[in-house]
Design a protein around this motif. Structure first.
Motif, short mmCIF file in Angstrom:
data_model
loop_
_atom_site.label_atom_id
_atom_site.label_comp_id
_atom_site.label_asym_id
_atom_site.label_seq_id
_atom_site.Cartn_x
_atom_site.Cartn_y
_atom_site.Cartn_z
N GLN A 45 -23.14 97.72 -69.49
CA GLN A 45 -22.65 96.42 -69.02
C GLN A 45 -21.42 96.58 -68.13
OE1 GLN A 45 -24.46 93.65 -69.79
NE2 GLN A 45 -23.21 92.64 -68.23
N THR A 63 -22.76 97.54 -64.70
CA THR A 63 -23.49 96.47 -64.00
C THR A 63 -22.56 95.33 -63.59
OG1 THR A 63 -24.14 95.41 -66.07
CG2 THR A 63 -25.68 96.99 -65.13
N ASP A 64 -21.41 95.21 -64.26
CA ASP A 64 -20.43 94.18 -63.89
C ASP A 64 -19.50 94.64 -62.76
OD1 ASP A 64 -21.39 92.46 -65.77
OD2 ASP A 64 -19.85 92.87 -67.28
N LEU A 85 -32.71 93.27 -63.47
CA LEU A 85 -31.71 92.65 -64.33
C LEU A 85 -31.53 91.20 -63.90
CD1 LEU A 85 -28.98 95.44 -64.48
CD2 LEU A 85 -30.92 95.08 -66.01
N ASN A 118 -28.94 89.87 -62.76
CA ASN A 118 -28.16 89.77 -61.52
C ASN A 118 -28.94 90.23 -60.29
OD1 ASN A 118 -28.20 92.56 -61.70
ND2 ASN A 118 -25.99 92.80 -62.03
N SER A 156 -30.46 93.22 -59.87
CA SER A 156 -30.53 94.67 -59.71
C SER A 156 -31.94 95.18 -60.03
CB SER A 156 -29.53 95.36 -60.65
OG SER A 156 -28.22 94.97 -60.36
N VAL A 165 -34.61 97.88 -61.41
CA VAL A 165 -34.62 98.88 -62.48
C VAL A 165 -35.96 99.62 -62.48
CG1 VAL A 165 -34.35 99.27 -64.97
CG2 VAL A 165 -33.16 97.36 -63.88
N ILE A 223 -31.04 102.31 -61.88
CA ILE A 223 -30.70 100.92 -61.57
C ILE A 223 -30.07 100.86 -60.18
CG2 ILE A 223 -29.35 98.89 -62.25
CD1 ILE A 223 -29.40 99.99 -65.13
N ARG A 235 -28.19 98.55 -57.77
CA ARG A 235 -27.44 97.30 -57.86
C ARG A 235 -27.24 96.72 -56.47
NH1 ARG A 235 -22.74 94.67 -58.09
NH2 ARG A 235 -22.17 93.54 -59.98
#
Length: 404
Positions: free
Chosen positions: A69, A72-73, A135, A137, A139, A141, A157, A159
């Protein structure tokens, strides 16, 4: 090791307090976590900083993507590569490095994988060990499990920026010039069929997204993708389609070919195909040849000429046609190929804009309109060069018809 044991003990306490009979809101889960930490903090010898950190980690573990997390943030992270539970690699600003954190167990990593794929209605297991997902957001995968992956679950992943990159951003990064932006904008508005080629990580999807924003907002656009990534803004009449894998429950596969064929019955002005990788190239080119002008797509290739060869091969995967017929279809269907590249300094640039002139003497004739010429490196190792005009556009019928 003591910290891991503390985190595991607290997680067990929290999980025992979460009722199974109903779905809790995130705030309720946070409240249970914080209360559990406060009640056990003194016994476990936790400082205020430890409590804050553990609260966040436990929430990520229970309700988010565990240790991922944090990555990904992070808006500066462009790629996350997980090779089993212990080896996580991260790309930031074009540079790759090994991350200092790892999953507590392979089971925890597999839990996170199942959580990801379930949210976009996909399945991955030993019987079907490869899957593409996304994901929340946006992204992209890719997951590969045992028995195909030998060193544990493999997750990659990609992004994408939360705010889609526009042509102005690409110009600021030095990927394209204003002259070429203006030229491509006219071609998109006039309905030229444009194919974007490039290697892995060259920015094809980003460029397709930026280019698609030149499409007039009053047109009906249908996007077709393996895993939905495109972020076309400001188009009210937009239809987004995504493929589906077959699963053990009996749901049959819905392929790119199925979606392209179905889209032709949806009265599209434009069809935008995220990437062609196989026999769907035949349907894509046929759509371009049957009145769906202004369609856009991407594909993997090392050059514009190589892209045409690859498209020939892809079409042959779908139908046994004479090579002359395939080349004739490609020459009349595709108007322009924009080739992108990732240079040794990790920068991404438009390397060539090529016009397809037609099919003659058993080969597809092309003309290079713009080409990137390298002029050396600066003191920081950045490649210097310019995107120079080479030849004028030959086929101007669509520009004239559009009044451009």
């Amino acid at each position: 090791m003591q910290r891991e044991e503390t985190a595991k003990e607290l997680r067990d306490i929290v999980m025992a307090r979460i009722p199974m009979e109903r779905e809790l809101e995130d705030d309720e889960v946070r409240e249970i976590i914080d209360r559990s930490i406060m009640e056990n903090g003194r016994r476990l010898g936790l400082s205020l900083l430890d409590k804050q950190q553990l609260s966040k980690e436990l929430f990520y573990s229970i309700r988010r993507l565990d240790i991922l997390q944090e990555l990904t943030d992070d808006p500066t992270v462009t790629e996350i590569m997980i090779n089993g539970k212990d080896n996580i690699f991260v790309e930031k600003s074009g540079r790759l490095f090994r991350w200092d954190k790892s999953f507590s167990s392979s089971e925890k990593l597999e839990d996170v994988i199942q959580q990801i794929v379930a949210k976009c209605n996909r399945t991955v297991n030993e019987a079907s060990p490869i899957v593409d997902a996304r994901l929340e957001n946006g992204s992209r995968v890719n997951v590969v499990l045992a028995p195909v992956a030998l060193n544990g679950p493999i997750v990659t992943i990609r992004r994408f920026p939360e705010k889609p990159i526009q042509m102005e951003d690409l110009k600021r990064f030095g990927a394209i010039t204003q002259e070429v932006i203006d030229f491509l904008e006219k071609l998109v508005k006039a309905g030229y069929n444009i194919f974007i080629s490039g290697g892995t990580g060259s920015g094809k999807t980003t460029f397709l997204n930026a280019l698609s924003n030149f499409i007039p907002k009053d047109e009906r656009i249908i996007t077709i993708e393996d895993s939905a990534e495109l972020q076309i803004l400001g188009v009210p009449n937009l239809v987004r389609l995504e493929t589906r894998n077959a699963n053990v429950e009996g749901c049959k596969e819905i392929s790119m070919r199925d979606l392209i064929r179905s889209s032709l019955r949806m009265r599209p002005d434009r069809i935008v195909v995220g990437e062609v990788r196989g026999s769907e190239a035949l349907d894509m080119v046929q759509a371009m040849n049957t009145g769906h002008d202004g369609s856009l797509s991407t594909g993997h290739a090392n050059s514009a000429a190589d892209m045409l060869s690859r498209l020939e091969t892809m079409i042959l995967m779908g139908m046994d046609l004479p090579l002359s017929a395939i080349r004739g279809q490609l020459a009349s269907g595709i108007d322009i190929i924009v080739h992108l590249g990732r240079l040794r300094d990790k920068s991404r640039k438009v390397l060539q804009v090529t016009e397809i002139l037609g099919y003659e003497d058993d080969e597809i004739k092309t003309s290079v309109l713009y080409e990137f010429t390298e002029e050396g490196e600066d003191e920081k190792g950045h490649i210097k060069g310019s995107l120079e005009a080479k030849n004028p556009l030959v086929h101007r019928d669509k520009l004239r018809a559009a009044g451009l």
